[in-house]
Motif scaffolding. Structure first.
Motif, PDB file in Angstrom:
ATOM      1  N   TRP A 168       0.844  -1.230   0.204  1.00  0.00           N
ATOM      2  CA  TRP A 168      -0.052   0.116   0.041  1.00  0.00           C
ATOM      3  C   TRP A 168       0.896   1.359  -0.086  1.00  0.00           C
ATOM      4  O   TRP A 168       0.751   2.175  -0.699  1.00  0.00           O
ATOM      5  N   LEU A 169       1.831   1.233   0.849  1.00  0.00           N
ATOM      6  CA  LEU A 169       2.683   2.404   0.614  1.00  0.00           C
ATOM      7  C   LEU A 169       3.708   2.588  -0.358  1.00  0.00           C
ATOM      8  O   LEU A 169       3.601   3.922  -0.790  1.00  0.00           O
ATOM      9  N   LEU A 170       4.225   1.618  -0.786  1.00  0.00           N
ATOM     10  CA  LEU A 170       5.006   1.640  -1.772  1.00  0.00           C
ATOM     11  C   LEU A 170       4.116   2.001  -3.216  1.00  0.00           C
ATOM     12  O   LEU A 170       4.603   2.736  -4.001  1.00  0.00           O
ATOM     13  N   GLY A 171       3.116   1.407  -3.117  1.00  0.00           N
ATOM     14  CA  GLY A 171       2.217   1.676  -4.205  1.00  0.00           C
ATOM     15  C   GLY A 171       1.804   3.135  -4.484  1.00  0.00           C
ATOM     16  O   GLY A 171       1.569   3.653  -5.567  1.00  0.00           O
ATOM     17  N   TYR A 172       1.459   3.867  -3.324  1.00  0.00           N
ATOM     18  CA  TYR A 172       1.022   5.246  -3.079  1.00  0.00           C
ATOM     19  C   TYR A 172       2.111   6.016  -3.930  1.00  0.00           C
ATOM     20  O   TYR A 172       2.096   6.729  -4.474  1.00  0.00           O
ATOM     21  N   LEU A 173       3.537   5.720  -3.244  1.00  0.00           N
ATOM     22  CA  LEU A 173       4.625   6.437  -3.692  1.00  0.00           C
ATOM     23  C   LEU A 173       4.850   6.297  -5.186  1.00  0.00           C
ATOM     24  O   LEU A 173       4.922   7.095  -5.761  1.00  0.00           O
ATOM     25  N   ALA A 174       4.514   5.105  -5.635  1.00  0.00           N
ATOM     26  CA  ALA A 174       4.687   4.813  -6.930  1.00  0.00           C
ATOM     27  C   ALA A 174       3.867   5.686  -8.032  1.00  0.00           C
ATOM     28  O   ALA A 174       4.275   6.061  -9.046  1.00  0.00           O
ATOM     29  N   ILE A 175       2.515   5.638  -7.557  1.00  0.00           N
ATOM     30  CA  ILE A 175       1.606   6.471  -8.513  1.00  0.00           C
ATOM     31  C   ILE A 175       1.810   8.092  -8.232  1.00  0.00           C
ATOM     32  O   ILE A 175       1.432   8.651  -8.925  1.00  0.00           O
ATOM     33  N   ARG A 176       2.623   8.272  -7.185  1.00  0.00           N
ATOM     34  CA  ARG A 176       3.080   9.757  -6.940  1.00  0.00           C
ATOM     35  C   ARG A 176       4.154  10.171  -7.672  1.00  0.00           C
ATOM     36  O   ARG A 176       4.354  11.352  -8.219  1.00  0.00           O
ATOM     37  N   SER A 177       5.225   9.285  -7.779  1.00  0.00           N
ATOM     38  CA  SER A 177       6.521   9.886  -8.194  1.00  0.00           C
ATOM     39  C   SER A 177       6.960   8.873  -9.458  1.00  0.00           C
ATOM     40  O   SER A 177       7.063   7.702  -9.349  1.00  0.00           O
ATOM     41  N   ARG A 178       6.827   9.591 -10.686  1.00  0.00           N
ATOM     42  CA  ARG A 178       7.416   8.723 -11.879  1.00  0.00           C
ATOM     43  C   ARG A 178       8.876   7.897 -11.753  1.00  0.00           C
ATOM     44  O   ARG A 178       8.849   6.872 -12.350  1.00  0.00           O
ATOM     45  N   GLY A 179       9.815   8.696 -11.202  1.00  0.00           N
ATOM     46  CA  GLY A 179      11.068   8.060 -10.904  1.00  0.00           C
ATOM     47  C   GLY A 179      10.950   6.822  -9.925  1.00  0.00           C
ATOM     48  O   GLY A 179      11.366   5.768 -10.222  1.00  0.00           O
ATOM     49  N   PHE A 180      10.261   6.940  -8.786  1.00  0.00           N
ATOM     50  CA  PHE A 180      10.073   5.709  -8.199  1.00  0.00           C
ATOM     51  C   PHE A 180       9.481   4.817  -8.584  1.00  0.00           C
ATOM     52  O   PHE A 180       9.443   3.579  -8.358  1.00  0.00           O
ATOM     53  N   GLU A 181       8.595   5.079  -9.451  1.00  0.00           N
ATOM     54  CA  GLU A 181       7.512   3.885 -10.235  1.00  0.00           C
ATOM     55  C   GLU A 181       8.453   3.310 -11.141  1.00  0.00           C
ATOM     56  O   GLU A 181       8.379   1.801 -11.093  1.00  0.00           O
ATOM     57  N   THR A 182       9.312   3.863 -11.853  1.00  0.00           N
ATOM     58  CA  THR A 182      10.148   3.039 -12.862  1.00  0.00           C
ATOM     59  C   THR A 182      10.911   2.046 -11.956  1.00  0.00           C
ATOM     60  O   THR A 182      11.224   0.985 -12.410  1.00  0.00           O
ATOM     61  N   VAL A 183      11.640   2.580 -11.164  1.00  0.00           N
ATOM     62  CA  VAL A 183      12.648   1.837 -10.189  1.00  0.00           C
ATOM     63  C   VAL A 183      11.784   0.568  -9.634  1.00  0.00           C
ATOM     64  O   VAL A 183      12.093  -0.359  -9.787  1.00  0.00           O
ATOM     65  N   TYR A 184      10.920   1.014  -8.842  1.00  0.00           N
ATOM     66  CA  TYR A 184       9.829  -0.050  -8.125  1.00  0.00           C
ATOM     67  C   TYR A 184       9.363  -1.119  -8.885  1.00  0.00           C
ATOM     68  O   TYR A 184       9.417  -2.438  -8.679  1.00  0.00           O
ATOM     69  N   VAL A 185       8.857  -0.725  -9.897  1.00  0.00           N
ATOM     70  CA  VAL A 185       8.188  -1.868 -11.034  1.00  0.00           C
ATOM     71  C   VAL A 185       9.412  -2.614 -11.597  1.00  0.00           C
ATOM     72  O   VAL A 185       9.097  -3.742 -11.495  1.00  0.00           O
TER      73      VAL A 185
END
Lengths: 304, 247
Positions: free
Chosen positions: A36-53
């Protein structure tokens, strides 16, 4: 064959099953909350999203045994003792369950209808309000769909997770994986059958439970109208696109999850053979001492 | 009361609308009509503070609107109800946004459910309701937040004709009810009958980039009947304005 009394064995098996199942569901719970926490970060920050996914996609195909070095360094060596071993085992189970849950939650968050977010922001709700009223409920059907493959993966790896060898040393914690492994090495085949039968009953029960939970989750948390989503083309490439869909169609997600599980089993065919060999009793010939002497024992990196 | 001063908005280099001036008077029902793609929804989102205008400003009782707030509530075209909450919980969300304690929020919510005519359905889930009833839930939730202005983005577009007609007949009385503090409504639509039936003032948004091409005061007594010749005169007039602008 002589061994402890049947009732004692039954109690031990039940306790071991409880310990392992508790371990599995605790790590699944941890995966959901962090998701939940990381998912919210991912939809908020494009950079984090790329790394996370990207990272989740890569690690999703990495078998549990590849995390052994991490386990050695961080948990067994730094923390040590029973706690260190327990944490190491939990970490290994975590690596088996976490990825598809993280990606499932991320996909759910990514497809939250814009109008619903707008309605909540209109009422002045911030991070917690939006999480509680929209993002978390919206992700429930997707999580429910991913519980089954996560549970299956966790149990698929339970023996290698609970009894792991690093270098010449073998570590283990109380649980059904350890129990079966030790019964096999002591040659107590009847006990092995009992344990496997109990395990089968547990898996059947949990499977039925998870199925009804998935159906309930879709009925309660599925959307009531088609809404316009920022929808990406399904079927292209890996990960999010592959299983991107609305909550209402979650049963399909479950199917996607199963394919996921199948893919992982292919990747880790060697590991599966290790487990199977133990089941057929190659383990006892090596014996506990043999396993300790030989770094390439059944629980070590031979599967790779 | 709500005032747009020389608003302009563009997506990157693409201007959506410019030089938009409009005004909502106390207890006024303003309708913005225009062909699809003329920027109506974008204009509404700028009025609500969801989007920042490229130029100009929006004033609510003299104060500039810079971000969304419960003072200006939006009712969406895609009917927004939260399926995991009952009707009462859905509406209470609006009341809780005012910072009311649970009990008081419940009171307000029940009152608004009554206003929109859903009494007896408090414990139903949105899935058990029809589209028209669900849009009533969304309106009740918006009203429960105690807004000064209500923005409605084609609120009847997702409903079938009969349901839309029934809700249209009720909506004016719902909004300007003694129990609500509402001071004005801005609704967008491309349905001219809808516009004439509800509006005190109709603005026509047309052209590319769009701008206000006409402002029509509708001075028919309420309730209005679409078959009335005076009513038809208004729809014809609006039609000419829109068709004229498109040429």
């Amino acid at each position: 064959m002589t061994g402890p009394g049947v009732s004692v064995i039954a109690v031990v098996i039940v306790l071991a099953l409880l310990a392992s199942t508790g371990r599995v569901f605790l790590t699944i719970g941890l995966a959901i909350v962090t998701g939940w926490l990381l998912g919210y970060l991912a939809i908020r920050s494009r950079g984090f999203e790329t790394v996370y996914v990207s990272i989740s996609e890569v690690f999703e195909s990495v078998p549990v045994i590849s995390f052994f070095p991490v386990v050695l360094i961080f948990f067994v060596d730094r923390i040590g003792g029973y706690l260190g071993v327990e944490l190491a085992v939990d970490f290994l189970v975590f690596t088996a369950v976490v990825w598809n849950i993280w990606m499932g939650i991320y996909q759910a968050f990514k497809t939250v209808p814009a109008a619903m977010v707008e309605a909540l922001e209109n009422m002045g709700y911030g991070f917690l309000g939006k999480m509680r009223r929209l993002y978390i409920p919206f992700s429930v059907p997707r999580i429910a769909a991913n519980l089954m493959p996560s549970f299956a993966d966790a149990y698929f790896y339970i023996t290698v997770s609970e009894v792991f060898s690093v270098g010449a040393t073998s570590h283990h914690v109380f649980g059904v994986g350890t129990l079966i492994s030790s019964y096999v090495s002591e040659g107590l085949y009847t006990c092995v059958y009992y344990s496997l039968a109990a395990l089968a009953v547990l898996v059947a029960g949990v499977t039925l439970g998870l199925r009804s939970f998935a159906n309930w989750a879709v009925a309660k948390y599925g959307l009531d109208t088609p809404m316009t989503l920022a929808r990406r083309r399904p079927g292209a490439g890996g990960g999010p696109e592959r299983v991107l869909r609305r909550g209402r169609q979650a049963p399909q997600g479950r199917r996607g999850g199963r394919q996921e599980g199948a893919r992982r089993q292919e990747h880790t065919g060697g590991q599966a053979q290790v487990t199977a060999r133990q089941g057929r009793g190659e383990g006892p010939r090596l014996g506990p001492e043999g396993r300790r002497r030989c770094p390439a024992g059944p629980h070590s990196l031979r599967g790779r | 009361m709500l005032e747009a001063q020389d608003l302009a908005f563009s997506y990157g280099d693409f201007p959506v609308f410019e030089h938009v001036n409009l005004e909502v008077n106390e207890n006024g029902f303003v309708v913005i009509v225009g062909p699809s793609g003329s920027g109506k929804s974008t204009l509404l989102r700028v009025l609500g503070g969801f989007l920042r205008p490229t130029r100009g400003k929006v004033l609510l009782m003299g104060e500039e609107v810079t971000r969304p707030s419960p003072k200006i509530m939006m009712v969406h075209q895609a009917i927004v109800t939260f399926p995991w909450m009952t009707v009462l919980e859905n509406v209470m969300m609006g009341a809780e946004a005012r910072g009311l304690p649970k009990e008081a929020a419940r009171e307000v919510a029940l009152q608004m459910i009554e206003v929109v005519g859903l009494r007896g359905f408090e414990d139903f889930y949105p899935k058990q309701l029809s589209g028209g009833m669900r849009q009533r839930v969304a309106i009740a939730r918006a009203l429960a937040a105690d807004p000064v202005v209500l923005l409605m983005d084609e609120p009847f577009a997702h409903l079938d004709e009969l349901t839309a007609e029934a809700l249209r007949r009720d909506v004016y009385d719902m909004l300007f009810n003694v129990n609500t503090s509402l001071k004005g409504v801005v609704m967008i639509t491309h349905n001219l009958v809808e516009a004439v039936e509800l509006a005190d003032v109709v603005y026509v948004l047309n052209g590319r980039p769009a701008t206000i091409t006409a402002k029509v005061k509708v001075s028919l007594p309420r309730p209005r009947v679409p078959k009335d010749p005076a009513f038809i005169e208004y729809t014809d007039l609006l039609y000419d304005y829109i068709a004229g602008g498109a040429l």
